[in-house]
Write a protein that holds these residues in place. Structure first.
Motif, PDB file in Angstrom:
ATOM      1  N   UNK A  63     -33.007 -53.009 -32.766  1.00 32.43           N
ATOM      2  CA  UNK A  63     -32.695 -53.893 -33.878  1.00 32.43           C
ATOM      3  C   UNK A  63     -31.433 -53.369 -34.549  1.00 32.43           C
ATOM      4  N   UNK A  64     -30.452 -54.242 -34.699  1.00 31.14           N
ATOM      5  CA  UNK A  64     -29.136 -53.848 -35.179  1.00 31.14           C
ATOM      6  C   UNK A  64     -28.772 -54.684 -36.402  1.00 31.14           C
ATOM      7  N   UNK A  65     -28.095 -54.066 -37.350  1.00 33.30           N
ATOM      8  CA  UNK A  65     -27.664 -54.788 -38.543  1.00 33.30           C
ATOM      9  C   UNK A  65     -26.870 -56.028 -38.135  1.00 33.30           C
ATOM     10  N   UNK A  66     -27.193 -57.205 -38.716  1.00 33.86           N
ATOM     11  CA  UNK A  66     -26.501 -58.437 -38.323  1.00 33.86           C
ATOM     12  C   UNK A  66     -24.984 -58.293 -38.397  1.00 33.86           C
ATOM     13  N   UNK A  67     -24.328 -58.728 -37.337  1.00 31.58           N
ATOM     14  CA  UNK A  67     -22.875 -58.723 -37.311  1.00 31.58           C
ATOM     15  C   UNK A  67     -22.228 -57.398 -36.969  1.00 31.58           C
ATOM     16  N   UNK A  68     -23.018 -56.355 -36.752  1.00 32.35           N
ATOM     17  CA  UNK A  68     -22.455 -55.024 -36.485  1.00 32.35           C
ATOM     18  C   UNK A  68     -22.063 -54.916 -35.007  1.00 32.35           C
ATOM     19  N   UNK A  69     -20.886 -55.377 -34.686  1.00 29.58           N
ATOM     20  CA  UNK A  69     -20.445 -55.494 -33.291  1.00 29.58           C
ATOM     21  C   UNK A  69     -20.510 -54.156 -32.561  1.00 29.58           C
ATOM     22  N   UNK A  70     -19.989 -53.103 -33.165  1.00 29.86           N
ATOM     23  CA  UNK A  70     -19.967 -51.796 -32.501  1.00 29.86           C
ATOM     24  C   UNK A  70     -21.380 -51.329 -32.171  1.00 29.86           C
ATOM     25  N   UNK A  71     -22.311 -51.496 -33.107  1.00 26.04           N
ATOM     26  CA  UNK A  71     -23.684 -51.036 -32.884  1.00 26.04           C
ATOM     27  C   UNK A  71     -24.407 -51.896 -31.840  1.00 26.04           C
ATOM     28  N   UNK A  72     -24.123 -53.199 -31.832  1.00 26.45           N
ATOM     29  CA  UNK A  72     -24.678 -54.045 -30.774  1.00 26.45           C
ATOM     30  C   UNK A  72     -24.188 -53.562 -29.408  1.00 26.45           C
ATOM     31  N   UNK A  73     -22.888 -53.297 -29.311  1.00 21.39           N
ATOM     32  CA  UNK A  73     -22.323 -52.855 -28.041  1.00 21.39           C
ATOM     33  C   UNK A  73     -22.934 -51.528 -27.607  1.00 21.39           C
ATOM     34  N   UNK A  74     -23.137 -50.622 -28.555  1.00 21.57           N
ATOM     35  CA  UNK A  74     -23.709 -49.320 -28.214  1.00 21.57           C
ATOM     36  C   UNK A  74     -25.149 -49.465 -27.732  1.00 21.57           C
ATOM     37  N   UNK A  75     -25.911 -50.354 -28.370  1.00 24.39           N
ATOM     38  CA  UNK A  75     -27.292 -50.585 -27.945  1.00 24.39           C
ATOM     39  C   UNK A  75     -27.333 -51.163 -26.533  1.00 24.39           C
ATOM     40  N   UNK A  76     -26.466 -52.114 -26.258  1.00 21.15           N
ATOM     41  CA  UNK A  76     -26.410 -52.699 -24.913  1.00 21.15           C
ATOM     42  C   UNK A  76     -25.966 -51.658 -23.886  1.00 21.15           C
ATOM     43  N   UNK A  77     -24.995 -50.812 -24.266  1.00 19.58           N
ATOM     44  CA  UNK A  77     -24.533 -49.777 -23.337  1.00 19.58           C
ATOM     45  C   UNK A  77     -25.693 -48.893 -22.880  1.00 19.58           C
ATOM     46  N   UNK A  78     -26.585 -48.540 -23.813  1.00 18.50           N
ATOM     47  CA  UNK A  78     -27.720 -47.698 -23.446  1.00 18.50           C
ATOM     48  C   UNK A  78     -28.574 -48.316 -22.358  1.00 18.50           C
ATOM     49  N   UNK A  79     -28.816 -49.614 -22.432  1.00 20.20           N
ATOM     50  CA  UNK A  79     -29.638 -50.291 -21.423  1.00 20.20           C
ATOM     51  C   UNK A  79     -28.855 -50.524 -20.127  1.00 20.20           C
ATOM     52  N   UNK A  80     -27.564 -50.789 -20.246  1.00 17.34           N
ATOM     53  CA  UNK A  80     -26.763 -51.038 -19.047  1.00 17.34           C
ATOM     54  C   UNK A  80     -26.685 -49.783 -18.178  1.00 17.34           C
ATOM     55  N   UNK A  81     -26.537 -48.638 -18.822  1.00 15.95           N
ATOM     56  CA  UNK A  81     -26.300 -47.404 -18.084  1.00 15.95           C
ATOM     57  C   UNK A  81     -27.574 -46.642 -17.714  1.00 15.95           C
ATOM     58  N   UNK A  82     -28.721 -47.053 -18.240  1.00 20.96           N
ATOM     59  CA  UNK A  82     -29.954 -46.287 -18.011  1.00 20.96           C
ATOM     60  C   UNK A  82     -31.069 -47.213 -17.507  1.00 20.96           C
ATOM     61  N   UNK A  83     -31.206 -47.375 -16.186  1.00 22.89           N
ATOM     62  CA  UNK A  83     -32.255 -48.251 -15.644  1.00 22.89           C
ATOM     63  C   UNK A  83     -33.660 -47.827 -16.054  1.00 22.89           C
ATOM     64  N   UNK A  84     -33.906 -46.520 -16.177  1.00 19.20           N
ATOM     65  CA  UNK A  84     -35.239 -46.049 -16.570  1.00 19.20           C
ATOM     66  C   UNK A  84     -35.566 -46.488 -17.994  1.00 19.20           C
ATOM     67  N   UNK A  85     -34.578 -46.451 -18.875  1.00 18.32           N
ATOM     68  CA  UNK A  85     -34.793 -46.890 -20.257  1.00 18.32           C
ATOM     69  C   UNK A  85     -35.069 -48.387 -20.289  1.00 18.32           C
ATOM     70  N   UNK A  86     -34.327 -49.160 -19.491  1.00 12.88           N
ATOM     71  CA  UNK A  86     -34.587 -50.606 -19.405  1.00 12.88           C
ATOM     72  C   UNK A  86     -36.028 -50.865 -18.996  1.00 12.88           C
ATOM     73  N   UNK A  87     -36.484 -50.169 -17.970  1.00 15.50           N
ATOM     74  CA  UNK A  87     -37.835 -50.393 -17.457  1.00 15.50           C
ATOM     75  C   UNK A  87     -38.885 -49.973 -18.484  1.00 15.50           C
ATOM     76  N   UNK A  88     -38.674 -48.849 -19.130  1.00 16.29           N
ATOM     77  CA  UNK A  88     -39.651 -48.345 -20.104  1.00 16.29           C
ATOM     78  C   UNK A  88     -39.782 -49.279 -21.296  1.00 16.29           C
ATOM     79  N   UNK A  89     -38.664 -49.671 -21.878  1.00 16.73           N
ATOM     80  CA  UNK A  89     -38.713 -50.554 -23.041  1.00 16.73           C
ATOM     81  C   UNK A  89     -39.137 -51.968 -22.655  1.00 16.73           C
ATOM     82  N   UNK A  90     -38.773 -52.415 -21.461  1.00 16.08           N
ATOM     83  CA  UNK A  90     -39.230 -53.721 -20.995  1.00 16.08           C
ATOM     84  C   UNK A  90     -40.730 -53.773 -20.835  1.00 16.08           C
ATOM     85  N   UNK A  91     -41.323 -52.695 -20.320  1.00 14.75           N
ATOM     86  CA  UNK A  91     -42.781 -52.642 -20.156  1.00 14.75           C
ATOM     87  C   UNK A  91     -43.480 -52.650 -21.507  1.00 14.75           C
ATOM     88  N   UNK A  92     -42.905 -51.959 -22.490  1.00 14.09           N
ATOM     89  CA  UNK A  92     -43.497 -51.950 -23.833  1.00 14.09           C
ATOM     90  C   UNK A  92     -43.447 -53.344 -24.456  1.00 14.09           C
TER      91      UNK A  92
END
Length: 385
Positions: free
Chosen positions: A323-352
């Protein structure tokens, strides 16, 4: 009084003209009520080519097309034909789902007859002006909404976060939750289709950042585009998959020339499209619930969303998404980067997220609305003979 004694007059600004989360929820509610033996009559604008067949009996309201948004029609005052139909139906409760002219008149009609009125709040109408360079109009719009909702006996809204917003705005003092459900036969991880992705030009090893919803500016298309620009500038490999249609598609395509636009998808095709994404990005702040967020969670996707009404009640920050502060472009990009670069994190959070989505059963959710109807009827003083 039993469920089978209910006679509900439901007023909608858009029951089946287009496809969105609000009218899908209303149609599901009517289906459930009819299945329980209640009688329902729906009053809504209609058009020549509705998006889907309506559930239940639909009475067309006088209306006109909204300039620049012709897919929508604005209902007008209740004419003699509609009033005669209402009188013949003899409802014992009135449900209004959009604060338009016909709903105002329906509330007045019900109050004159001492019938209880329930209003369902489906979207943050007060936030719309900021997407059309009219933010100065928000206080006046909020005041108009407050006048309308205070004339109703109770409100229901899809999430606790939105209920708190309504309380803070003093919209009403009787505010309950009418959540949203998800059809897990349509939305589940098994719907992922690598062959369909390949047809769209998405390779198996490419991470698809998904957008899901109507393509209108109030869904945060500008924030989405700016965030994708930052990912590109930082050379973070990804693809964009857009699922949906709307009047802003041309603008969105021009802003994201490398994105894949899959257009409108419905039913099982929609489940396939969502499950074939890798992460959902939902920057909108206008939803009261966020059906698209829940559908993505049911498909096992992590969700990056604005910390706003709706998503705040669904996404567990740091566990099933971010969850990112509305309109916070840099923080949105950083959150997406974490999921793009880490397949295990994608799978773990997706399962939750998928586990959380199992809490949302449509029948249980719609029964809460029926219980509210019955309570309001019990509480309403009877008209004097």
């Amino acid at each position: 009084m039993q469920m089978s004694d209910l006679r509900i007059a439901l007023f909608s600004g858009n029951y089946n003209m287009t496809t969105d989360g609000a009218n899908r929820a209303l149609n599901r509610l009517v289906e459930y009520l009819l299945r329980q033996g209640a009688e329902v009559r729906v009053y809504s604008p209609t058009n020549a080519e509705p998006a889907f067949p309506p559930t239940g009996d639909l009475v067309s309201l006088p209306s006109f097309a909204i300039p620049g948004r012709s897919e929508y029609r604005l209902p007008m005052a209740l004419n003699g034909r509609v009033r005669r139909d209402l009188a013949a139906f003899k409802p014992n409760v009135v449900h209004v789902s959009s604060p338009d002219v016909s709903a105002h008149r329906a509330v007045t009609w019900a109050r004159h007859r001492r019938l209880p009125v329930l209003a369902s709040v489906h979207t943050r109408f007060d936030t719309y002006p900021r997407y059309y360079n009219m933010a100065w109009a928000e206080p006046a719009l909020t005041a108009l909404l407050r006048r309308f909702y205070r004339r109703c006996d109770a409100l229901v809204t899809p999430s606790e976060s939105m209920a708190q917003v309504l309380r803070d705005q003093r919209m009403n003092y009787d505010i309950g939750i009418w959540s949203r459900g998800v059809d897990r036969t349509v939305f589940n991880p098994g719907r992922r289709d690598p062959a369909w992705r390949q047809q769209l030009g998405l390779a198996d090893n490419e991470v698809a950042v998904g957008f899901l919803g109507r393509l209108v500016m109030e869904k945060g298309l500008d924030v989405f585009s700016d965030t994708i620009d930052e990912l590109r500038a930082r050379e973070i490999p990804h693809r964009v998959l857009v699922v949906g249609e709307g009047p802003a598609r041309e603008w969105f395509e021009a802003r994201l020339p490398d994105a894949v636009f899959a257009g409108f998808q419905g039913g099982a095709d929609l489940g396939r499209a969502v499950a074939s994404m890798d992460v959902l990005f939902n920057p909108s702040i206008t939803e009261t619930f966020g059906n698209v967020t829940l559908e993505a969670m049911a498909c096992g996707l992590p969700v990056v969303a604005a910390a706003a009404t709706g998503s705040e009640s669904l996404v567990d920050d740091g566990r099933s998404g971010r969850l990112v502060r509305p309109g916070a472009i840099h923080h949105f990009a950083e959150a997406l980067r974490g999921y793009i670069e880490d397949p295990a994190l994608r799978a773990k959070h997706g399962a939750a997220g998928e586990a959380r989505s199992k809490d949302f059963s449509w029948d249980r959710i719609n029964q809460a609305v029926a219980d509210t109807y019955l309570r309001l009827i019990r509480q309403k003083p009877k008209a004097q003979p």
